[in-house]
Design a protein around this motif. Structure first.
Motif, mmCIF file in Angstrom:
data_model
loop_
_atom_site.group_PDB
_atom_site.id
_atom_site.type_symbol
_atom_site.label_atom_id
_atom_site.label_comp_id
_atom_site.label_asym_id
_atom_site.label_seq_id
_atom_site.Cartn_x
_atom_site.Cartn_y
_atom_site.Cartn_z
ATOM 1 N N ALA A 41 0.832 -1.207 0.000
ATOM 2 C CA ALA A 41 0.000 0.000 0.000
ATOM 3 C C ALA A 41 0.863 1.252 0.000
ATOM 4 C CB ALA A 41 -0.920 0.002 1.216
ATOM 5 N N ALA A 42 1.929 1.265 0.792
ATOM 6 C CA ALA A 42 2.821 2.416 0.839
ATOM 7 C C ALA A 42 3.486 2.640 -0.516
ATOM 8 C CB ALA A 42 3.877 2.210 1.918
ATOM 9 N N ARG A 43 3.901 1.564 -1.158
ATOM 10 C CA ARG A 43 4.549 1.686 -2.467
ATOM 11 C C ARG A 43 3.583 2.237 -3.514
ATOM 12 N NH1 ARG A 43 4.226 -1.271 -6.703
ATOM 13 N NH2 ARG A 43 3.303 -3.043 -5.622
ATOM 14 N N ILE A 44 2.362 1.747 -3.512
ATOM 15 C CA ILE A 44 1.373 2.224 -4.481
ATOM 16 C C ILE A 44 1.084 3.702 -4.277
ATOM 17 C CG2 ILE A 44 -1.052 2.032 -5.188
ATOM 18 C CD1 ILE A 44 -0.853 -0.984 -4.579
ATOM 19 N N LEU A 45 0.949 4.118 -3.020
ATOM 20 C CA LEU A 45 0.677 5.525 -2.731
ATOM 21 C C LEU A 45 1.759 6.425 -3.295
ATOM 22 C CD1 LEU A 45 -0.673 5.398 0.920
ATOM 23 C CD2 LEU A 45 -1.846 6.421 -1.029
ATOM 24 N N GLN A 46 3.018 6.034 -3.096
ATOM 25 C CA GLN A 46 4.106 6.880 -3.542
ATOM 26 C C GLN A 46 4.287 6.829 -5.055
ATOM 27 O OE1 GLN A 46 7.934 6.134 -1.827
ATOM 28 N NE2 GLN A 46 8.953 7.678 -3.057
ATOM 29 N N GLU A 47 4.267 5.622 -5.626
ATOM 30 C CA GLU A 47 4.643 5.459 -7.025
ATOM 31 C C GLU A 47 3.501 5.760 -7.992
ATOM 32 O OE1 GLU A 47 6.246 1.548 -7.436
ATOM 33 O OE2 GLU A 47 8.028 1.990 -6.220
ATOM 34 N N GLU A 48 2.253 5.531 -7.565
ATOM 35 C CA GLU A 48 1.141 5.663 -8.496
ATOM 36 C C GLU A 48 0.102 6.697 -8.075
ATOM 37 O OE1 GLU A 48 -0.426 1.879 -9.852
ATOM 38 O OE2 GLU A 48 1.351 0.866 -9.065
ATOM 39 N N GLY A 49 0.215 7.213 -6.839
ATOM 40 C CA GLY A 49 -0.711 8.243 -6.406
ATOM 41 C C GLY A 49 -1.967 7.696 -5.761
ATOM 42 N N PRO A 50 -2.741 8.574 -5.132
ATOM 43 C CA PRO A 50 -3.915 8.148 -4.360
ATOM 44 C C PRO A 50 -5.003 7.494 -5.198
ATOM 45 C CG PRO A 50 -3.884 10.528 -4.623
ATOM 46 C CD PRO A 50 -2.550 10.025 -5.075
ATOM 47 N N SER A 51 -5.130 7.900 -6.458
ATOM 48 C CA SER A 51 -6.192 7.322 -7.286
ATOM 49 C C SER A 51 -5.964 5.840 -7.557
ATOM 50 C CB SER A 51 -6.297 8.082 -8.613
ATOM 51 O OG SER A 51 -5.095 7.982 -9.350
ATOM 52 N N ALA A 52 -4.717 5.391 -7.414
ATOM 53 C CA ALA A 52 -4.412 3.984 -7.688
ATOM 54 C C ALA A 52 -4.665 3.086 -6.487
ATOM 55 C CB ALA A 52 -2.949 3.850 -8.114
ATOM 56 N N LEU A 53 -4.771 3.673 -5.300
ATOM 57 C CA LEU A 53 -4.896 2.849 -4.100
ATOM 58 C C LEU A 53 -6.352 2.523 -3.814
ATOM 59 C CD1 LEU A 53 -3.454 1.468 -1.784
ATOM 60 C CD2 LEU A 53 -3.666 3.561 -0.458
ATOM 61 N N SER A 54 -6.693 1.283 -4.015
ATOM 62 C CA SER A 54 -8.028 0.773 -3.722
ATOM 63 C C SER A 54 -7.864 -0.647 -3.206
ATOM 64 C CB SER A 54 -8.901 0.768 -4.977
ATOM 65 O OG SER A 54 -8.391 -0.154 -5.928
ATOM 66 N N THR A 55 -8.893 -1.155 -2.590
ATOM 67 C CA THR A 55 -8.794 -2.531 -2.090
ATOM 68 C C THR A 55 -8.565 -3.508 -3.240
ATOM 69 O OG1 THR A 55 -11.213 -2.668 -2.156
ATOM 70 C CG2 THR A 55 -10.186 -2.131 -0.032
ATOM 71 N N ARG A 56 -9.194 -3.245 -4.382
ATOM 72 C CA ARG A 56 -9.021 -4.150 -5.527
ATOM 73 C C ARG A 56 -7.591 -4.090 -6.055
ATOM 74 N NH1 ARG A 56 -13.404 -3.974 -10.234
ATOM 75 N NH2 ARG A 56 -14.585 -4.800 -8.466
ATOM 76 N N ARG A 57 -7.047 -2.876 -6.199
ATOM 77 C CA ARG A 57 -5.673 -2.722 -6.698
ATOM 78 C C ARG A 57 -4.678 -3.339 -5.740
ATOM 79 N NH1 ARG A 57 -1.300 -2.829 -8.003
ATOM 80 N NH2 ARG A 57 0.069 -1.286 -8.975
ATOM 81 N N LEU A 58 -4.880 -3.121 -4.446
ATOM 82 C CA LEU A 58 -3.977 -3.665 -3.434
ATOM 83 C C LEU A 58 -4.036 -5.182 -3.413
ATOM 84 C CD1 LEU A 58 -2.016 -3.219 -1.094
ATOM 85 C CD2 LEU A 58 -3.999 -2.948 0.417
ATOM 86 N N ALA A 59 -5.241 -5.732 -3.450
ATOM 87 C CA ALA A 59 -5.393 -7.192 -3.426
ATOM 88 C C ALA A 59 -4.713 -7.828 -4.626
ATOM 89 C CB ALA A 59 -6.871 -7.555 -3.392
ATOM 90 N N ALA A 60 -4.867 -7.209 -5.784
ATOM 91 C CA ALA A 60 -4.251 -7.748 -7.002
ATOM 92 C C ALA A 60 -2.737 -7.711 -6.905
ATOM 93 C CB ALA A 60 -4.731 -6.955 -8.209
ATOM 94 N N ALA A 61 -2.196 -6.612 -6.350
ATOM 95 C CA ALA A 61 -0.747 -6.469 -6.244
ATOM 96 C C ALA A 61 -0.144 -7.503 -5.299
ATOM 97 C CB ALA A 61 -0.397 -5.064 -5.769
ATOM 98 N N VAL A 62 -0.884 -7.867 -4.285
ATOM 99 C CA VAL A 62 -0.391 -8.816 -3.290
ATOM 100 C C VAL A 62 -0.719 -10.254 -3.684
ATOM 101 C CG1 VAL A 62 -0.590 -9.506 -0.860
ATOM 102 C CG2 VAL A 62 -0.516 -7.099 -1.455
ATOM 103 N N GLY A 63 -1.726 -10.412 -4.526
ATOM 104 C CA GLY A 63 -2.141 -11.757 -4.925
ATOM 105 C C GLY A 63 -3.119 -12.375 -3.963
ATOM 106 N N THR A 64 -4.061 -11.556 -3.489
ATOM 107 C CA THR A 64 -5.071 -12.053 -2.561
ATOM 108 C C THR A 64 -6.419 -11.460 -2.959
ATOM 109 O OG1 THR A 64 -5.603 -12.310 -0.208
ATOM 110 C CG2 THR A 64 -4.749 -10.159 -0.903
ATOM 111 N N SER A 65 -7.418 -11.630 -2.112
ATOM 112 C CA SER A 65 -8.757 -11.129 -2.409
ATOM 113 C C SER A 65 -9.017 -9.836 -1.643
ATOM 114 C CB SER A 65 -9.803 -12.172 -2.008
ATOM 115 O OG SER A 65 -9.796 -12.355 -0.597
#
Length: 204
Positions: free
Chosen positions: A9-33
């Motif tokens: 989540a911290a990496r997404i916030l910094q590298e892609e901005g707030p619009s990229a951080l969602s539960t779906r985006r985070l779950a996909a990045a980690v490989g979970t639901s």
């Protein structure tokens, strides 16, 4: 799993901005639901709070690993080195901890902003030792520690932003800054320079 969610989540916030951080985006990045995200944190607000707390935990671990020696001024300088090294190693966490990365619709409360203040205690203790040894003038040790924190934090922020270039590169400016703060706190210039060299050698 929760630690992986926090760091991602911290990496997404910094590298892609707030619009990229969602539960779906985070779950996909980690490989979970998405259910797993809610199971661990309840929601994105709690996740961002956890990101901030994880960042300060890592900073505190790095600071408390700096050993006390018979040269308390070198120890103070070494703590500055540790602060900088931690920021370089965990840039995305550092950005979220101090608001350098946008948190989208989430805003830290005053209490949450003060959460990491405990990380200063190690520096305050080292400053007290310097005063007791007669290397720093008698003063409010917490205030001195705050001044040093503000100085190093400012340099690190500029370094992360790529603003410090030769001949005033980050290494040169860092050494000059810390030596200046040691002398400003009351130490002799020559002894402060030696303490700084000692602190830098402890990093190798």
């Amino acid at each position: 799993m929760s630690a992986n969610l926090i760091l991602t989540a911290a990496r997404i916030l910094q590298e892609e901005g707030p619009s990229a951080l969602s539960t779906r985006r985070l779950a996909a990045a980690v490989g979970t639901s998405t259910t797993s995200v809610y199971t661990h944190f309840g929601g994105m607000d709690d996740l961002v709070k956890a990101v901030v707390q994880e960042g300060f935990r890592r900073l505190n671990d790095r600071m408390t690993q700096v050993a006390e020696t018979d040269d308390p001024v070198a120890d103070v300088a070494a703590l500055g080195c540790a602060y900088r090294a931690n920021a370089m190693e965990h840039q995305y966490l550092y950005s979220v901890m101090f608001g350098g990365a946008s948190l989208g619709g989430f805003a830290l409360s005053d209490d949450e902003r003060q959460h990491g203040r405990y990380t200063l205690e190690t520096l305050v203790g080292a400053v007290i030792r310097c005063m007791r040894a007669g290397r720093f003038r008698t003063d409010d040790p917490a205030r001195v520690a705050h001044q040093m924190w503000i100085g190093v934090h400012g340099l690190v922020t500029l370094e992360l932003g790529g603003y410090l270039i030769e001949p005033y590169d980050a290494d040169t400016c860092f050494r000059t800054l810390v030596c200046g703060m040691l002398v400003g706190a009351g130490d002799d210039g020559g002894r402060a320079a030696t303490a700084m060299d000692t602190a830098l050698s402890r990093q190798k």
